[in-house]
Design a protein around this motif. Structure first.
Motif, PDB file in Angstrom:
ATOM      1  N   ASN A   1     -10.606  -5.159   5.019  1.00  0.00           N
ATOM      2  CA  ASN A   1     -10.066  -4.827   3.693  1.00  0.00           C
ATOM      3  C   ASN A   1      -9.291  -3.518   3.725  1.00  0.00           C
ATOM      4  N   THR A   2      -9.801  -2.544   4.454  1.00  0.00           N
ATOM      5  CA  THR A   2      -9.093  -1.269   4.572  1.00  0.00           C
ATOM      6  C   THR A   2      -7.772  -1.468   5.306  1.00  0.00           C
ATOM      7  N   ALA A   3      -7.815  -2.232   6.389  1.00  0.00           N
ATOM      8  CA  ALA A   3      -6.586  -2.491   7.147  1.00  0.00           C
ATOM      9  C   ALA A   3      -5.576  -3.240   6.279  1.00  0.00           C
ATOM     10  N   LEU A   4      -6.042  -4.209   5.496  1.00  0.00           N
ATOM     11  CA  LEU A   4      -5.144  -4.931   4.586  1.00  0.00           C
ATOM     12  C   LEU A   4      -4.560  -3.993   3.534  1.00  0.00           C
ATOM     13  N   ARG A   5      -5.422  -3.187   2.936  1.00  0.00           N
ATOM     14  CA  ARG A   5      -4.981  -2.261   1.892  1.00  0.00           C
ATOM     15  C   ARG A   5      -3.939  -1.279   2.431  1.00  0.00           C
ATOM     16  N   ASP A   6      -4.112  -0.848   3.689  1.00  0.00           N
ATOM     17  CA  ASP A   6      -3.241   0.169   4.260  1.00  0.00           C
ATOM     18  C   ASP A   6      -1.958  -0.382   4.887  1.00  0.00           C
ATOM     19  N   LEU A   7      -1.816  -1.701   4.921  1.00  0.00           N
ATOM     20  CA  LEU A   7      -0.564  -2.270   5.431  1.00  0.00           C
ATOM     21  C   LEU A   7       0.593  -1.815   4.553  1.00  0.00           C
TER      22      LEU A   7
ATOM     23  N   ARG B   1       7.756 -10.886   8.734  1.00  0.00           N
ATOM     24  CA  ARG B   1       6.850  -9.886   8.170  1.00  0.00           C
ATOM     25  C   ARG B   1       5.384 -10.303   8.316  1.00  0.00           C
ATOM     26  N   ILE B   2       5.115 -11.587   8.204  1.00  0.00           N
ATOM     27  CA  ILE B   2       3.746 -12.078   8.396  1.00  0.00           C
ATOM     28  C   ILE B   2       3.311 -11.814   9.837  1.00  0.00           C
ATOM     29  N   ALA B   3       4.179 -12.099  10.781  1.00  0.00           N
ATOM     30  CA  ALA B   3       3.845 -11.863  12.192  1.00  0.00           C
ATOM     31  C   ALA B   3       3.573 -10.375  12.434  1.00  0.00           C
ATOM     32  N   ARG B   4       4.401  -9.519  11.884  1.00  0.00           N
ATOM     33  CA  ARG B   4       4.191  -8.071  12.054  1.00  0.00           C
ATOM     34  C   ARG B   4       2.900  -7.613  11.373  1.00  0.00           C
ATOM     35  N   ALA B   5       2.609  -8.157  10.212  1.00  0.00           N
ATOM     36  CA  ALA B   5       1.377  -7.803   9.499  1.00  0.00           C
ATOM     37  C   ALA B   5       0.160  -8.204  10.318  1.00  0.00           C
ATOM     38  N   ARG B   6       0.196  -9.393  10.882  1.00  0.00           N
ATOM     39  CA  ARG B   6      -0.938  -9.854  11.697  1.00  0.00           C
ATOM     40  C   ARG B   6      -1.112  -8.988  12.937  1.00  0.00           C
ATOM     41  N   GLN B   7      -0.018  -8.571  13.540  1.00  0.00           N
ATOM     42  CA  GLN B   7      -0.110  -7.673  14.695  1.00  0.00           C
ATOM     43  C   GLN B   7      -0.748  -6.351  14.301  1.00  0.00           C
ATOM     44  N   LYS B   8      -0.340  -5.788  13.179  1.00  0.00           N
ATOM     45  CA  LYS B   8      -0.901  -4.517  12.713  1.00  0.00           C
ATOM     46  C   LYS B   8      -2.385  -4.659  12.384  1.00  0.00           C
ATOM     47  N   LEU B   9      -2.745  -5.772  11.757  1.00  0.00           N
ATOM     48  CA  LEU B   9      -4.160  -6.002  11.434  1.00  0.00           C
ATOM     49  C   LEU B   9      -4.993  -6.139  12.703  1.00  0.00           C
ATOM     50  N   ALA B  10      -4.495  -6.890  13.659  1.00  0.00           N
ATOM     51  CA  ALA B  10      -5.229  -7.071  14.909  1.00  0.00           C
ATOM     52  C   ALA B  10      -5.400  -5.724  15.621  1.00  0.00           C
ATOM     53  N   SER B  11      -4.355  -4.947  15.629  1.00  0.00           N
ATOM     54  CA  SER B  11      -4.416  -3.630  16.264  1.00  0.00           C
ATOM     55  C   SER B  11      -5.411  -2.717  15.549  1.00  0.00           C
ATOM     56  N   ALA B  12      -5.402  -2.729  14.230  1.00  0.00           N
ATOM     57  CA  ALA B  12      -6.319  -1.891  13.457  1.00  0.00           C
ATOM     58  C   ALA B  12      -7.767  -2.321  13.686  1.00  0.00           C
ATOM     59  N   MET B  13      -8.004  -3.615  13.774  1.00  0.00           N
ATOM     60  CA  MET B  13      -9.367  -4.102  13.981  1.00  0.00           C
ATOM     61  C   MET B  13      -9.854  -3.776  15.381  1.00  0.00           C
TER      62      MET B  13
END
Length: 163
Positions: A106-112, A147-159
């Motif tokens: 949730n934090t990673a999603l919020r901070d995207l 943008r979805i692909a980039r968001a998923r990459q950022k989320l995976a990296s944050a996790m």
């Protein structure tokens, strides 16, 4: 696809990461839609129009949150608001680990960044097609896909960084 209050709430909740803020924003969305109903074009999807209003309310909320965060940092950690922590003790270690993972997500999603968060939430959480998301956001379907692909990459990296 018709918008329901529950579906709109789930979208906004994922955006904000907070139930109370989400409820407030859903109410603001319906109020703004009511006040602007004369500007609604019946040739367009009502659902897309309402979702665009909700997205704008979420963006405004994000800007206000940034200002509040800056003010809190200025006030310092000795302020009473900074020392209040809710007690969320789950019953088992497994529940604790699950809660931590969910909170990190949730934090990673919020901070995207907004330009990545909105397409991801509209398609993955809200069940919209990339074309519908593109209509809501006013961009191309290809831009949504990117943008979805980039968001998923950022989320995976944050996790991975926090886990």
């Amino acid at each position: 696809m018709t918008t329901t209050k529950g579906g709109l709430f789930r979208f906004v909740r994922r955006y904000t990461g907070d139930d109370e803020d989400a409820l407030d924003l859903v109410q603001e969305t319906y109020t703004a839609a009511w006040l602007a109903i004369h500007r609604y074009d019946p040739a367009r999807s009502f659902d897309v129009w309402l979702r665009a209003i909700a997205l704008n309310k979420c963006r405004d909320w994000g800007r206000r949150r940034t200002v509040r965060r800056w003010i809190r940092q200025t006030v310092g950690l000795d302020a009473p608001e900074a020392t209040h922590v809710a007690d969320r003790t789950p019953d088992t270690d497994a529940l604790i680990d699950d809660r931590r993972r969910i909170e990190r997500l949730n934090t990673a999603l919020r901070d995207l960044p907004d330009n990545l968060k909105a397409p991801l939430l509209l398609t993955s959480i809200d069940g919209r097609s990339q074309q519908e998301a593109a209509q809501i956001l006013g961009i191309t379907a290809k831009a949504v896909e990117t943008r979805i692909a980039r968001a998923r990459q950022k989320l995976a990296s944050a996790m991975m960084c926090e886990g």
